[in-house]
Design a protein around this motif. Structure first.
Motif, mmCIF file in Angstrom:
data_model
loop_
_atom_site.group_PDB
_atom_site.id
_atom_site.type_symbol
_atom_site.label_atom_id
_atom_site.label_comp_id
_atom_site.label_asym_id
_atom_site.label_seq_id
_atom_site.Cartn_x
_atom_site.Cartn_y
_atom_site.Cartn_z
ATOM 1 N N PRO B 408 0.832 -1.203 0.000
ATOM 2 C CA PRO B 408 0.000 0.000 0.000
ATOM 3 C C PRO B 408 0.874 1.264 0.000
ATOM 4 O O PRO B 408 1.936 1.287 0.616
ATOM 5 N N LYS B 409 0.393 2.309 -0.708
ATOM 6 C CA LYS B 409 1.111 3.590 -0.693
ATOM 7 C C LYS B 409 0.822 4.327 0.614
ATOM 8 O O LYS B 409 1.591 5.187 1.027
ATOM 9 N N THR B 410 -0.321 3.985 1.219
ATOM 10 C CA THR B 410 -0.679 4.591 2.501
ATOM 11 C C THR B 410 -1.805 3.790 3.130
ATOM 12 O O THR B 410 -2.450 2.971 2.461
ATOM 13 N N THR B 411 -2.027 4.012 4.408
ATOM 14 C CA THR B 411 -3.189 3.455 5.105
ATOM 15 C C THR B 411 -3.922 4.623 5.749
ATOM 16 O O THR B 411 -3.302 5.425 6.466
ATOM 17 N N ILE B 412 -5.218 4.740 5.463
ATOM 18 C CA ILE B 412 -5.962 5.904 5.947
ATOM 19 C C ILE B 412 -7.281 5.489 6.589
ATOM 20 O O ILE B 412 -7.760 4.380 6.388
ATOM 21 N N ALA B 413 -7.853 6.442 7.342
ATOM 22 C CA ALA B 413 -9.191 6.236 7.904
ATOM 23 C C ALA B 413 -10.220 6.243 6.779
ATOM 24 O O ALA B 413 -9.967 6.817 5.721
ATOM 25 N N PRO B 414 -11.382 5.602 6.993
ATOM 26 C CA PRO B 414 -12.387 5.511 5.935
ATOM 27 C C PRO B 414 -13.210 6.792 5.795
ATOM 28 O O PRO B 414 -14.421 6.774 5.929
ATOM 29 N N SER B 415 -12.539 7.922 5.510
ATOM 30 C CA SER B 415 -13.266 9.177 5.341
ATOM 31 C C SER B 415 -12.704 9.939 4.153
ATOM 32 O O SER B 415 -11.514 9.825 3.834
ATOM 33 N N TYR B 416 -13.575 10.729 3.501
ATOM 34 C CA TYR B 416 -13.104 11.500 2.360
ATOM 35 C C TYR B 416 -12.008 12.482 2.781
ATOM 36 O O TYR B 416 -11.058 12.717 2.031
ATOM 37 N N PHE B 419 -8.764 10.787 2.833
ATOM 38 C CA PHE B 419 -8.326 10.558 1.455
ATOM 39 C C PHE B 419 -7.804 11.847 0.832
ATOM 40 O O PHE B 419 -6.736 11.868 0.208
ATOM 41 N N PHE B 422 -4.350 12.817 1.746
ATOM 42 C CA PHE B 422 -3.348 11.992 1.051
ATOM 43 C C PHE B 422 -3.215 12.399 -0.416
ATOM 44 O O PHE B 422 -2.112 12.482 -0.968
ATOM 45 N N TRP B 423 -4.339 12.679 -1.048
ATOM 46 C CA TRP B 423 -4.378 12.884 -2.503
ATOM 47 C C TRP B 423 -3.893 14.284 -2.901
ATOM 48 O O TRP B 423 -3.505 14.510 -4.053
ATOM 49 N N ARG B 426 -1.309 15.179 -5.461
ATOM 50 C CA ARG B 426 -1.154 14.055 -6.388
ATOM 51 C C ARG B 426 -2.190 14.118 -7.496
ATOM 52 O O ARG B 426 -2.243 13.248 -8.361
ATOM 53 N N ARG B 427 -3.063 15.134 -7.432
ATOM 54 C CA ARG B 427 -4.130 15.211 -8.450
ATOM 55 C C ARG B 427 -3.537 15.246 -9.846
ATOM 56 O O ARG B 427 -2.517 15.880 -10.074
ATOM 57 N N PRO B 428 -4.188 14.563 -10.773
ATOM 58 C CA PRO B 428 -3.656 14.535 -12.134
ATOM 59 C C PRO B 428 -3.744 15.912 -12.805
ATOM 60 O O PRO B 428 -4.555 16.726 -12.428
#
Lengths: 428, 428
Positions: B408-416, B419, B422-423, B426-428
């Motif tokens: 995994p690149k990361t482990t996060i809580a299940p919330s937007y 996310f 983390f993101w 990294r947005r395209p």
């Protein structure tokens, strides 16, 4: 035609001419409302699920047979552009249809074929649906291919995105088996472990799909296209049988999409005159530990009550199957049904398929063979009728299922004498 | 013609007419002595290895193209009967030839294809050779299909025997990884664990082959037939390129049989006029931890000194390769060479192939891609020339190789929110 989507949404940077081949619109499976093709998956009238509608020209067997040895030979029947084969994809499909005489004899069937989708690039039928979703994502200008998954789908998305040179993000529960994580992470996808259950992961995926721009969650916002990929199983079965249909098909059921799309594919083949019209009974297979649709069938209900999955058949463990009611429709309409077997039977039938045909299936395959055997024993499947069963995935991905069941017959010293002692009485 | 076999041996219960198709005799690769087809593998004149000789009739592209989608389309070029496709086998072959543009760009090659044999029924090229060995065993009236193995070969033998309805015995070292044992034992083969090393297992196999009647040890007493199966890699590459040959091929080397048989196959295609004559440079790839042939090549020797294998590329770990001298012949004659890379490079190149083309190879594939990259860097491979590399097996069988490298690149809580944090960036 009722417009269910604001046309302004697709007006700017809309997809190119022919982006979706012979597909012409999206249609709500619940209320029948129609709208333009786009990254939409829920009806704006009734929130029902959307599917792809087509205006097919004449399509001939010869035209298909001249195509590539992959699902793209059926491009005119899919929501993909005519030049689809020129794009980099994993080119899945056209897997073996194994004439399974040994298994047929073992089960007491006259004629049986196993459609073996473990031969796909990442060894499950998911390569089919992901390839179509990838095409939709590209044509819609989406930049990230993504999914929530616990295994096969993650493998397929990560591999397809690597091959296509598009970014991918795969969301998995953090407690997922390390082997399954490795088999996706190796493709250098952005694999994100989520502290929670698969349900939490799924919920988060929908949230991200709603918040972020440019994402194609294959099984969420491009799901109408994705799901069409399963029709290719029907096309291949028919073509590989010599352009004709079997009498009965047994299909594993998770969301139920594969089953309903195989039925849709059969209907298209008949309508286009590619095969002779005949009735095909469709049977669904679930694991008892996650059998909400089978339960609804037995209870004679039209709605499917969600369950909490508890089965080794993880790839079928969807407790709240999106296509549940449509599965019930299909099996009732065609004269089939949907049944389930428990995990012990699943493992026995992984072994049965391996022992008789040399095909090592994942747990879902054990479910399908197990239900087939049960339906024969119950007198439901006609043993004289031509039967096809789907093996949707590969045993190498679910080795744990057989870990306590198979192993060495003996352990001996490295000498001929030790061998001869063991072999005595076993000579052919 | 020197007779190297006592004809009395084959006189009783000899094989039926046409049992070996267009094959006509066995010939010693060392001294050239000839003898009849039978369960023989060593020359009675000089103990040299035997191979199959043919008298080919005219064979056309159209004839081949009309055949089944498996190695049996090349039946007229193999030691199998004309009705081979009517027998139950796993029907291997005709795997994808992937036009590997991403990997080519990454390596600095103009045009590159990966012949991806992970698509075979048990996911390695061994299905090809075992299918031909099985046919020979059947035609010779042998009753047990057997092998010593540490993995791929055992899978292939157990699956093929199950499908054909013939008994199988698989000998493995007792300390073999449990996963590899499961993936063979599931086919209900008689899997015997041997208290010893792979060398001990191998030795025992030869002893049993000598003592027991009716056994076909695929890689021992029916080896001449078995080995011919690898020629189909050459046939498929040529056909899939549109009936033409590439300029250079990079091939993994264990016993060396695959490499020498691909060269033989190319020669046959040219001789039969199925492709235009042109030079094809053949390159071999070994892991440094088991590189006896590469060492002999570098030292300018004709004999290959055995080594004790120490590499993660277990499927290539043959310390005393039977075809060593013949590999040296082929690479020298064609203007190729044989080189090696260490295990770190092997893992990097498993990842490289997965990242660029969505193909997850076993360690042997990492060796082949790694050596390809090295030969380009060294200026040995022509970057302008059309190149084919062989991927002989599947990454699912050697997951341990990448276990410490990907995840995994990361482990996060299940919330937007988690996310989005983390993101960010990294947005395209």
């Amino acid at each position: 035609m009722t417009t269910l989507i604001d046309p302004a949404l697709t007006a700017v940077n809309g997809p190119r001419e022919g982006a979706f081949g012979n597909a012409t619109h999206l249609v709500c499976r619940a209320c029948g409302a129609e709208g333009p093709l786009g990254p939409f998956y829920a009806c704006m009238e009734c929130f029902g699920p959307l599917e792809v509608g087509y205006a097919f020209p004449e399509i001939t067997r010869e035209q298909i047979e001249a195509g590539p040895r992959s699902i793209w030979r059926y491009a005119p029947l899919l929501p993909v552009p005519a030049d689809i084969a020129t794009f980099r994809s994993t080119d899945p499909g056209f897997t073996r249809l194994v004439d399974a005489g040994n298994l047929a004899a073992d089960l007491g069937l006259k004629r049986l074929w196993v459609k073996d989708d473990s031969g796909n690039p990442t060894h499950s039928f998911k390569d089919r649906v992901v390839a179509v979703a990838l095409s939709a994502a590209r044509e819609l200008g989406l930049k990230v291919l993504a999914c929530p998954s616990t295994g096969n789908l993650a493998n397929a998305v990560a591999a397809a995105a690597a091959r296509a040179g598009i970014r991918s993000v795969v969301l998995v529960p953090e407690n997922l088996e390390k082997q399954k994580i490795l088999a996706s992470a190796v493709y250098d996808t952005t694999l994100i472990a989520i502290e929670g259950t698969y349900d939490d992961v799924n919920k988060l995926a929908s949230e991200i799909a709603g918040e972020e721009e440019g994402w194609a969650f294959v099984n969420v916002n491009v799901r109408p296209y994705y799901a069409e990929g399963s029709k290719t199983l029907a096309y291949e079965i028919a073509e590989q049988l010599g352009w004709r249909l079997p009498d009965q098909i047994v299909i594993p059921v998770a969301s139920g999409s594969q089953l309903t799309k195989i039925d849709k594919g059969i209907g298209e083949l008949i309508k286009l005159g590619l095969v002779e019209d005949k009735p095909v009974k469709i049977f669904g297979a679930q694991a008892t530990g996650c059998s909400p649709i089978a339960q609804a069938y037995r209870a004679g209900q039209d709605v499917v009550a969600p369950v909490k999955p508890n089965t080794i058949a993880k790839s079928l463990a969807i407790g709240n199957p999106a296509d549940g009611p449509y599965v019930l429709d299909v099996v009732r309409r065609t004269g089939g049904l949907i049944a389930d077997v428990d995990d012990t039977v699943v493992v026995e039938n992984i072994q049965r398929l391996a022992r008789t045909e040399g095909i090592f299936a994942e747990t879902a395959g054990g479910v399908t063979i197990g239900v087939t055997a049960k339906l024969i024993a119950d007198g439901v499947l006609d043993p004289e009728a031509e039967t096809v069963v789907i093996n949707s995935g590969d045993g190498l991905k679910t080795l744990d299922a057989v870990a306590d069941k198979v192993g060495p017959k003996t352990t001996i010293a490295p000498s001929y004498e030790a061998f001869a002692e063991f072999w005595k009485g076993r000579r052919p």
